[in-house]
Design a protein around this motif. Structure first.
Motif, mmCIF file in Angstrom:
data_model
loop_
_atom_site.group_PDB
_atom_site.id
_atom_site.type_symbol
_atom_site.label_atom_id
_atom_site.label_comp_id
_atom_site.label_asym_id
_atom_site.label_seq_id
_atom_site.Cartn_x
_atom_site.Cartn_y
_atom_site.Cartn_z
ATOM 1 N N GLY A 99 -4.804 -41.608 -27.487
ATOM 2 C CA GLY A 99 -3.435 -41.425 -27.684
ATOM 3 C C GLY A 99 -3.450 -43.109 -27.606
ATOM 4 N N ILE A 100 -3.240 -44.391 -27.270
ATOM 5 C CA ILE A 100 -2.994 -45.186 -27.257
ATOM 6 C C ILE A 100 -2.280 -46.541 -28.603
ATOM 7 C CG2 ILE A 100 -3.062 -47.153 -26.724
ATOM 8 C CD1 ILE A 100 -3.627 -46.623 -24.131
ATOM 9 N N LEU A 101 -0.942 -46.563 -28.474
ATOM 10 C CA LEU A 101 -0.406 -47.581 -29.801
ATOM 11 C C LEU A 101 -1.101 -48.628 -30.418
ATOM 12 C CD1 LEU A 101 3.122 -47.172 -28.935
ATOM 13 C CD2 LEU A 101 1.679 -45.311 -30.938
ATOM 14 N N VAL A 102 -1.557 -47.899 -31.417
ATOM 15 C CA VAL A 102 -1.999 -49.199 -31.962
ATOM 16 C C VAL A 102 -1.371 -49.972 -33.030
ATOM 17 C CG1 VAL A 102 -4.750 -50.805 -33.187
ATOM 18 C CG2 VAL A 102 -4.474 -48.571 -30.925
ATOM 19 N N LYS A 103 -2.096 -51.044 -33.421
ATOM 20 C CA LYS A 103 -1.000 -52.291 -34.412
ATOM 21 C C LYS A 103 -1.893 -53.305 -34.927
ATOM 22 C CE LYS A 103 2.948 -54.755 -36.931
ATOM 23 N NZ LYS A 103 3.908 -54.972 -36.678
ATOM 24 N N ASP A 104 -3.050 -53.025 -36.134
ATOM 25 C CA ASP A 104 -3.770 -53.989 -36.496
ATOM 26 C C ASP A 104 -4.961 -53.928 -35.845
ATOM 27 O OD1 ASP A 104 -1.477 -54.954 -38.393
ATOM 28 O OD2 ASP A 104 -0.718 -56.504 -37.882
ATOM 29 N N GLU A 144 -0.285 -54.008 -25.662
ATOM 30 C CA GLU A 144 -0.255 -54.186 -23.995
ATOM 31 C C GLU A 144 0.551 -55.087 -24.004
ATOM 32 O OE1 GLU A 144 -3.629 -54.014 -23.304
ATOM 33 O OE2 GLU A 144 -4.031 -55.659 -24.611
ATOM 34 N N PHE A 145 2.238 -55.199 -23.039
ATOM 35 C CA PHE A 145 1.879 -56.113 -22.469
ATOM 36 C C PHE A 145 2.251 -56.495 -20.780
ATOM 37 C CE2 PHE A 145 5.203 -53.554 -23.128
ATOM 38 C CZ PHE A 145 6.375 -53.279 -22.055
ATOM 39 N N GLU A 146 2.703 -57.726 -19.751
ATOM 40 C CA GLU A 146 3.284 -57.619 -19.138
ATOM 41 C C GLU A 146 4.693 -57.320 -18.559
ATOM 42 O OE1 GLU A 146 0.211 -59.688 -15.937
ATOM 43 O OE2 GLU A 146 1.842 -61.308 -16.841
ATOM 44 N N ILE A 147 4.981 -56.661 -17.260
ATOM 45 C CA ILE A 147 6.651 -56.886 -17.200
ATOM 46 C C ILE A 147 6.316 -57.712 -15.841
ATOM 47 C CG2 ILE A 147 8.669 -56.318 -16.146
ATOM 48 C CD1 ILE A 147 7.965 -53.628 -17.616
ATOM 49 N N LEU A 148 7.000 -58.864 -15.643
ATOM 50 C CA LEU A 148 7.244 -60.060 -14.815
ATOM 51 C C LEU A 148 8.166 -59.948 -13.857
ATOM 52 C CD1 LEU A 148 6.367 -63.454 -16.303
ATOM 53 C CD2 LEU A 148 4.281 -61.723 -15.268
ATOM 54 N N THR A 149 8.612 -59.561 -12.696
ATOM 55 C CA THR A 149 9.357 -59.895 -11.580
ATOM 56 C C THR A 149 9.505 -60.167 -10.500
ATOM 57 O OG1 THR A 149 11.245 -58.268 -11.225
ATOM 58 C CG2 THR A 149 9.241 -57.582 -10.410
ATOM 59 N N ASN A 150 10.184 -61.104 -9.978
ATOM 60 C CA ASN A 150 10.260 -61.317 -8.469
ATOM 61 C C ASN A 150 10.266 -60.596 -7.419
ATOM 62 O OD1 ASN A 150 13.204 -60.894 -8.685
ATOM 63 N ND2 ASN A 150 13.670 -62.072 -6.985
ATOM 64 N N GLN A 151 9.779 -61.144 -6.386
ATOM 65 C CA GLN A 151 9.507 -60.395 -4.717
ATOM 66 C C GLN A 151 11.178 -59.380 -4.081
ATOM 67 O OE1 GLN A 151 8.259 -63.715 -2.955
ATOM 68 N NE2 GLN A 151 6.420 -62.850 -2.371
ATOM 69 N N ASN A 152 11.391 -58.554 -5.258
ATOM 70 C CA ASN A 152 12.644 -58.002 -4.736
ATOM 71 C C ASN A 152 12.648 -56.339 -5.164
ATOM 72 O OD1 ASN A 152 14.715 -55.871 -5.666
ATOM 73 N ND2 ASN A 152 15.617 -57.734 -6.169
ATOM 74 N N LYS A 153 12.080 -55.880 -3.850
ATOM 75 C CA LYS A 153 12.114 -53.782 -4.126
ATOM 76 C C LYS A 153 12.185 -53.216 -4.759
ATOM 77 C CE LYS A 153 11.949 -51.048 -0.662
ATOM 78 N NZ LYS A 153 12.529 -50.898 0.117
ATOM 79 N N GLN A 154 13.752 -53.150 -4.976
ATOM 80 C CA GLN A 154 14.516 -52.549 -6.566
ATOM 81 C C GLN A 154 13.808 -52.730 -8.088
ATOM 82 O OE1 GLN A 154 18.520 -52.811 -5.697
ATOM 83 N NE2 GLN A 154 18.347 -51.181 -3.945
ATOM 84 N N ARG A 155 13.372 -54.252 -8.125
ATOM 85 C CA ARG A 155 12.368 -54.321 -8.813
ATOM 86 C C ARG A 155 11.293 -54.049 -9.175
ATOM 87 N NH1 ARG A 155 15.802 -60.649 -9.074
ATOM 88 N NH2 ARG A 155 17.752 -59.633 -9.122
ATOM 89 N N GLU A 156 10.579 -53.892 -8.394
ATOM 90 C CA GLU A 156 9.095 -53.359 -8.317
ATOM 91 C C GLU A 156 9.269 -52.555 -8.368
ATOM 92 O OE1 GLU A 156 6.950 -55.277 -4.955
ATOM 93 O OE2 GLU A 156 7.562 -56.531 -4.946
ATOM 94 N N MET A 157 9.543 -51.632 -8.252
ATOM 95 C CA MET A 157 9.579 -49.946 -7.930
ATOM 96 C C MET A 157 10.534 -49.905 -9.719
ATOM 97 S SD MET A 157 11.423 -49.024 -3.774
ATOM 98 C CE MET A 157 12.066 -47.686 -4.732
ATOM 99 N N THR A 158 11.452 -50.948 -10.203
ATOM 100 C CA THR A 158 12.145 -49.725 -11.581
ATOM 101 C C THR A 158 11.324 -50.618 -12.212
ATOM 102 O OG1 THR A 158 14.418 -50.973 -10.849
ATOM 103 C CG2 THR A 158 13.950 -50.783 -12.639
ATOM 104 N N ALA A 159 10.189 -52.184 -11.882
ATOM 105 C CA ALA A 159 9.478 -51.521 -13.105
ATOM 106 C C ALA A 159 7.995 -51.060 -13.048
ATOM 107 C CB ALA A 159 8.167 -53.176 -12.609
ATOM 108 N N VAL A 160 7.942 -50.017 -12.037
ATOM 109 C CA VAL A 160 6.648 -49.090 -11.643
ATOM 110 C C VAL A 160 7.216 -47.724 -12.832
ATOM 111 C CG1 VAL A 160 5.983 -47.268 -10.399
ATOM 112 C CG2 VAL A 160 5.931 -49.463 -9.643
#
Lengths: 546, 339
Positions: free
Chosen positions: A366-371, A376-392
């Motif tokens: 069930g994982i999307l695959v190309k070539d 897959e990728f990484e979301i970066l965010t700073n130490q901000n609780k609302q942003r962390e929760m959003t990222a989740v």
């Protein structure tokens, strides 16, 4: 990490405490109307201490918040966010739109009684553009080719080219007194801790690390405020601020969605004496992509992300409903916001279709695959609780359609220097808070991609470039409106970022403070704080010390 | 003895330089500088302006040159001015040509932190010596067990959580104590006596919270030390000679058991100038912990270096004092019989 844990834990403990106890504060019966009475003191809490009170060299919001009470600007925004006179009584724009002439109000004075003239304004402009002044805000004022003060009430600036945000810049430059500062080094002067201003208030006392008290300026250029003293106590921890609020030691503070939606509704006694206010802020939170790198260099992938993320769920989960979904980088309800646009709806099927079009196939897991490579990728965010929760929440929705997202939380300075400046990221959750002028050249123009510049996502669209260039040369409001509406439309289609939400600013204010507009006008409740008042009957005992 | 002392003090100079160099280098390894915090993400602040700021603060120079500049200043005992709090002096007050005095950051933060920590250490040592002795004398009785339980609970409770509960209970529900800050509003109108009283009231909770974990550790330390000593032959001898039990415990045993505490006191001297960020934030106390933490977040290099230098200086002094204290307390060390 520690911070996050602490704030969550302390929130929970305070919440538990507060919801299970009932303390005994005298019930006051508030009338619907009180007479406006002069005097009194209002106490608020701030998280940080101002670094100094000269806004042009201070980088922090605490400094600007206090300095705004002490100093004036030439123009200001009124409650409907239109430009209005402050020190200037009138302003004229020349035929060729390159020269602005400001006429100052008659007989205006500094707090020390000396006259405030156009010389002070010229002096302030020279100061902000002086290469030795340690200010990060010089660039807007360096566009002025020539500035002059032909008489005491006239100040004229001429720009090299027409510059539409010019008036906005004169609504943010706080004017400083020449007679006090002419022999001082602005970078290192005691003035920044003991300023002479022209606004409603002047500094009365500053106890380092503890509190600042402002008292009314009898020579205010804008008339007299009602409340006599403003005290700002410095309390870094918001849970402690909240305890001080419910113990009636402070009158107002900014609160968070949990306090607004959960704590107050469950506590009749608090609701009885503390009023809650919300207003839409000038900022928004977004998921930004690195458009220079696969897979987000493909517009279909970005649009798929936009369809796959449920913004309403994020608003509900992170802000407890206290936010708005947006479709343009402007505050909803203002003229710059294109009301015909609506956010991408949550539609995972469409997202999958777009991804398949872009060449992705689901594999057996069930994982999307190309070539042969999984998405897959990484979301970066700073130490901000609302942003962390959003990222989740973003992570969860993307996992559902077969994308493996990791989240990484990084301290702010490292975040900026190691990832944003170098372009070493694929996606970020961040926020923009914006000025009231619609010009966003610095953020979206393709020329602004160098290290440390603000188009770090690498957005390039020739038509958008053109619109941004025309937009900052056009002074006619209705023409500008059209330009920025088209700009917003292209931005939404290209989807260089996913607009997640614009959150409400939430305040809790003791009901002894009267005259607050509810619902908040577009400019927010603090816009008319000089009209607030505290009826004598409701004042805190002035000899509160034990 | 004097020769030893002078040698030790002279040794401190290269140590200090070494420590400062390493701190300086480590600090530079952290990405970013003051300009990545102040207005870094404000579209109104351009990258050119930030570059200009970097030049004005000498941040564009190579690290070793920056260190040289710092060393040159520090050799004249000039700790420089803070970047973040608008050029406030790091260490001590300065006076400008109009006679206005700007207080130093450390100058203002240190006294309050010292006061809290000294009160804390005093309370910790006086209570834990009593508790520890009690527990060891009554080993394996309910006294011992309750001391141990108290110790573990005290150790396990998160300070900030207990702090908030106590603030709510003593400040909101009952209004016995102030919730946060150092002074009540309007304290300037009070008499000097009432001002001191007001300050002490504000300090009760912070001191209590700062004692918590130390109390646990030290009483356990005293208990174990006492047990060890009480089982030694000379105690049996003392008892056999018919000395009364009180004298055995308090003079013979305790004196020996406390010896290692001298090292702990010595080592806690640098800790005296460090505050707890968490406690200081919750109680809104402008102390050293918060000052250092904020300086690190803001990459306010002069403040970081100032605190680190003073901290390492005090650590070295602390070690020296601990060694001297040992020599004073233990005749074997004094006479050079053991090293």
């Amino acid at each position: 990490m520690l911070n996050k844990f602490l704030s969550t834990a302390s929130l929970i403990s305070v919440f538990l405490l507060i919801s299970c106890s009932n303390d005994s504060y005298e019930a006051i019966h508030y009338k619907d109307n009180y007479l406006v009475e002069d005097g009194g003191e209002i106490v608020n809490a701030m998280i940080g201490e101002p670094s100094n009170l000269v806004a042009m060299i201070a980088g922090d919001s605490a400094s600007s918040a206090i300095a705004a009470n002490i100093f004036n600007t030439l123009l200001k925004y009124d409650e409907n966010l239109n430009l209005a006179p402050e020190l200037a009584e009138q302003w004229f724009i020349s035929e060729d739109q390159k020269t602005i002439t400001f006429k100052l109000k008659n007989d205006i004075l500094w707090a020390d009684g000396k006259p405030l003239t156009s010389q002070d304004i010229l002096f302030t402009w020279k100061l902000v553009t002086d290469p030795n002044t340690r200010t990060p805000y010089a660039s807007d004022y360096l566009l002025v080719k020539e500035a002059s003060a032909p008489d005491a009430r006239t100040f004229i600036v001429t720009y090299e080219q027409t510059y539409a945000p010019a008036l906005d810049t004169w609504a943010s430059l706080q004017i400083l007194p020449q007679h006090v500062l002419k022999d001082e080094d602005i970078n290192n002067t005691f003035f920044s801790r003991k300023p002479t201003g022209s606004g409603y208030y002047q500094l009365d006392q500053w106890i380092n690390g503890q509190q600042l008290t402002l008292k009314r300026n009898r020579n205010s250029t804008q008339g007299q405020a009602n409340i006599d003293k403003l005290t700002s106590r410095i309390i870094p921890d918001t849970s402690s601020q909240f305890l001080e609020l419910i113990a009636d030691n402070i009158d107002f503070m900014n609160i968070n969605p949990i306090q607004y939606q959960r704590v107050f509704p469950s506590r009749e006694d608090l609701k009885q004496r503390i009023g809650l206010y919300k207003e839409l802020g000038n900022g928004y939170t977004y998921l930004g992509f690195n458009l220079k790198k696969a897979p987000f260099d493909d517009i279909r992938v970005r649009q798929a992300m936009n369809y796959a993320i449920d913004k309403n769920e994020i608003i509900k989960g992170v802000l407890l409903g206290l936010g708005e979904p947006i479709a343009s980088p402007y505050k909803p309800g203002t003229r710059w916001n294109n009301s015909k646009l609506s956010p991408y709806p949550y539609n995972p099927t469409k997202a999958l279709a777009l991804l398949q079009e872009a060449g992705y196939e689901k594999n057996a897991d069930g994982i999307l695959v190309k070539d042969g490579k999984p998405f897959e990728f990484e979301i970066l965010t700073n130490q901000n609780k609302q942003r962390e929760m959003t990222a989740v929440l973003v992570q969860r929705r993307l996992k559902e359609i077969g994308i493996d997202v990791k989240i990484r939380v990084i301290e702010w300075a490292s975040f900026i220097n190691r990832f944003i400046k170098t372009g070493e990221f694929k996606a970020v959750v961040l926020g923009w808070s914006l000025s009231l002028d619609p010009d966003q050249y610095n953020i979206w123009h393709s020329s602004q991609q160098g290290p440390g510049q603000f188009n770090f996502v690498g957005y390039e669209n020739p038509r958008v470039d053109e619109l941004l260039e025309v937009g900052r040369r056009e002074l006619d409001t209705s023409k500008r409106e059209k330009i920025y509406h088209e700009f917003s439309k292209l931005m939404l289609e290209d989807s260089p970022i996913v607009y997640l939400y614009a959150g409400y600013g939430l305040s809790a204010i003791n009901k002894r403070v009267q005259g607050i507009k509810k619902p908040a006008p577009p400019a927010g409740i603090y816009q008319n704080s000089f009209e607030w008042y505290i009826p004598k009957a409701l004042r805190r005992n002035e000899i509160a010390a034990q | 003895m004097l020769k030893y002392l002078i040698k030790r003090i002279l040794w401190m100079i290269p140590m200090l330089i070494g420590i400062s160099l390493i701190s300086f280098l480590i600090m530079q390894l952290a990405p970013g500088d003051i300009t990545s915090n102040e207005a870094a993400f404000n579209p109104k602040a351009s990258e050119e302006s930030r570059q200009k700021l970097r030049e004005l603060y000498n941040l564009d120079k190579p690290v070793i040159v920056q260190y040289g500049l710092w060393l040159k200043r520090i050799s004249q005992l000039d700790f420089g001015n803070s970047f973040a709090s608008h050029q406030r002096p790091v260490l001590w007050q300065t006076e400008d040509k109009n006679g206005n005095i700007t207080k130093g950051l450390i100058q203002e933060a240190l006294p309050i932190t010292l006061l809290i920590n000294l009160l804390g250490i005093f309370i910790i040592f006086s209570i834990s010596i009593v508790l520890g002795t009690l527990a060891s004398v009554r080993q394996n009785t309910w006294v011992d067990r309750s001391v141990t339980l108290f110790v573990f609970v005290g150790f396990a409770i998160p300070g900030f959580w207990l702090a908030l509960l106590l603030m709510y209970w003593t400040g909101v529900v009952n209004q016995w104590l102030p919730i946060s800050g150092l002074h009540s509003p309007g304290y300037l109108n009070l008499s000097e006596f009432d001002q001191t009283l007001d300050l002490l009231k504000h300090l009760i909770l912070p001191v209590l919270i700062s004692c918590l974990s130390g109390l646990a550790g030290i009483s356990l330390y005293v208990r174990n030390g006492m047990l060890e000593v009480l089982n030694q032959d000379f105690i049996t001898t003392a008892r056999a000679k018919g000395i009364n039990e009180k004298k055995v415990v308090f003079v013979h045993a305790l004196k020996n058991a406390i010896l290692p505490l001298i090292t702990i006191v010595g080592l806690s001297i640098p800790g005296l100038i460090g505050g707890s960020v968490i406690a200081e934030s919750i109680f809104a106390i402008p102390g050293m912990g918060k000052l250092f933490y904020d300086a690190v977040l803001m990459r306010d290099f002069p403040v970081i270096m100032g605190i680190l230098t003073i901290g390492s200086f005090l650590t070295l002094i602390g070690n020296l004092l601990a060694d001297l204290g040992y020599a004073w307390a233990d005749p074997r060390v004094r006479k050079g019989l053991v090293k």
